[in-house]
Motif scaffolding. Structure first.
Motif, mmCIF file in Angstrom:
data_model
loop_
_atom_site.group_PDB
_atom_site.id
_atom_site.type_symbol
_atom_site.label_atom_id
_atom_site.label_comp_id
_atom_site.label_asym_id
_atom_site.label_seq_id
_atom_site.Cartn_x
_atom_site.Cartn_y
_atom_site.Cartn_z
ATOM 1 N N THR A 1 0.777 -1.081 0.045
ATOM 2 C CA THR A 1 0.112 -0.031 -0.050
ATOM 3 C C THR A 1 0.851 1.241 -0.024
ATOM 4 N N GLY A 2 0.425 2.332 -0.612
ATOM 5 C CA GLY A 2 1.090 3.470 -0.578
ATOM 6 C C GLY A 2 2.257 3.440 -1.286
ATOM 7 N N ALA A 3 2.309 2.650 -2.662
ATOM 8 C CA ALA A 3 3.345 2.130 -3.249
ATOM 9 C C ALA A 3 3.720 3.040 -4.571
ATOM 10 N N LEU B 1 0.509 -3.115 -6.513
ATOM 11 C CA LEU B 1 0.815 -1.602 -6.006
ATOM 12 C C LEU B 1 -0.428 -0.951 -5.864
ATOM 13 N N ILE B 2 -0.686 -0.376 -4.511
ATOM 14 C CA ILE B 2 -1.901 0.008 -4.222
ATOM 15 C C ILE B 2 -1.653 1.381 -3.758
ATOM 16 N N THR C 1 1.061 8.175 -10.312
ATOM 17 C CA THR C 1 2.509 7.736 -9.471
ATOM 18 C C THR C 1 2.380 6.109 -9.522
ATOM 19 N N LEU C 2 1.357 5.617 -9.491
ATOM 20 C CA LEU C 2 1.206 4.317 -9.483
ATOM 21 C C LEU C 2 1.840 3.441 -10.608
ATOM 22 N N ILE D 1 -6.153 0.801 -7.529
ATOM 23 C CA ILE D 1 -6.554 2.266 -7.052
ATOM 24 C C ILE D 1 -7.596 1.911 -5.841
ATOM 25 N N CYS D 2 -7.181 2.149 -4.766
ATOM 26 C CA CYS D 2 -7.792 1.986 -3.403
ATOM 27 C C CYS D 2 -7.517 3.146 -2.165
#
Length: 254
Positions: free
Chosen positions: A15-17, A38-39, A45-46, A64-65
């Motif tokens: 998360t926050g990747a 990648l969340i 940016t992801l 996307i979450c």
């Protein structure tokens, strides 16, 4: 010995990747052989992080979450399991910070920080854990902070959230260890990230922070990679409830 650190065939969710420590951890897990999911909340940016991993020969996908949304987290984890087959490694990295004198911290700012930094890891872990327990295999890595252990002025909410995550790490480890699930943490010290740009832009403040670190420098995000791979791999199967501080010696100095 190298096979102990291999993540070949594993699925790792970070998360926050999209940038900073999360992107660096995701890259390291990919280099060790993991399929990385990648969340985050910002697709641009992801996608940059995903392309960087792909260009290096790795396999990554984007979800996307908002980690503070229980319904979104549950459906995202379910979708990942359906597509990838399982989640072997969960890295709870998403986090925010507010710098302010304690008496000036608004209730809204406090609630937002706790939602991202503490509720987010709770929701993601709660969604991923049952399948790990059923499979009797899983690694959960929480990104805490050296300030979850040591007090610093003007970041009381952040320190509180990271202290809470540190204790969630330790307590949950005792609950799930018998199911062969390991829950550990990484405690970064000062790293060169976007979150720390305000400190770096203030010359005297930055130099005072550097002077406190025995290594006399701040860390590069890539320097978290080895610890993350260790905690995600077979090499750490008998390591549980621990927080490894990657801080240039800051946590053992005064």
């Amino acid at each position: 010995m190298s096979h102990l650190f291999s993540l070949a065939g594993k699925t790792a969710v970070v998360t926050g990747a999209g940038r900073g420590l999360g992107a660096a951890i995701a890259n390291a897990l990919s280099e060790a052989g993991a399929r990385v999911v990648l969340i985050g909340r910002t697709r641009a940016t992801l996608e940059e992080a995903r392309v960087a991993i792909a260009d290096a020969g790795g396999e990554a996908s984007v979800e996307i979450c908002d980690v503070t949304d229980a319904t979104a987290v549950a459906s995202t984890m379910e979708r990942i399991c359906r597509r990838q087959g399982r989640i072997d490694v969960l890295v709870n990295n998403a986090g925010i910070s507010h710098r302010a004198e304690f008496s000036h911290v608004s209730e809204a700012a406090w609630d937002e920080l706790m939602a991202v930094n503490l509720k987010g890891p709770f929701l993601a872990t709660r969604a991923a854990l049952p399948a790990m327990i059923e499979r009797r295999a899983g690694k959960i890595i929480n990104i805490v902070s050296v300030v979850g252990e040591l007090g610093r002025p003007f970041i009381v909410p952040y320190s509180t959230s990271k202290g809470g995550l540190r204790m969630m790490t330790r307590a949950l480890a005792t609950e799930v260890a018998e199911h062969n699930v390991q829950v550990n943490g990484i405690g970064p010290g000062y790293f060169v990230t976007d979150m720390n740009r305000p400190i770096m832009a203030d010359g005297p403040l930055y130099q005072s922070r550097v002077a406190r670190v025995p290594a006399k420098r701040w860390g590069d995000p890539g320097e978290l990679g080895g610890t993350a791979v260790f905690l995600a791999s077979q090499a750490s199967d008998y390591v549980n409830g621990q927080v490894i501080y990657v801080d240039g010696g800051l946590s053992c100095s005064f």
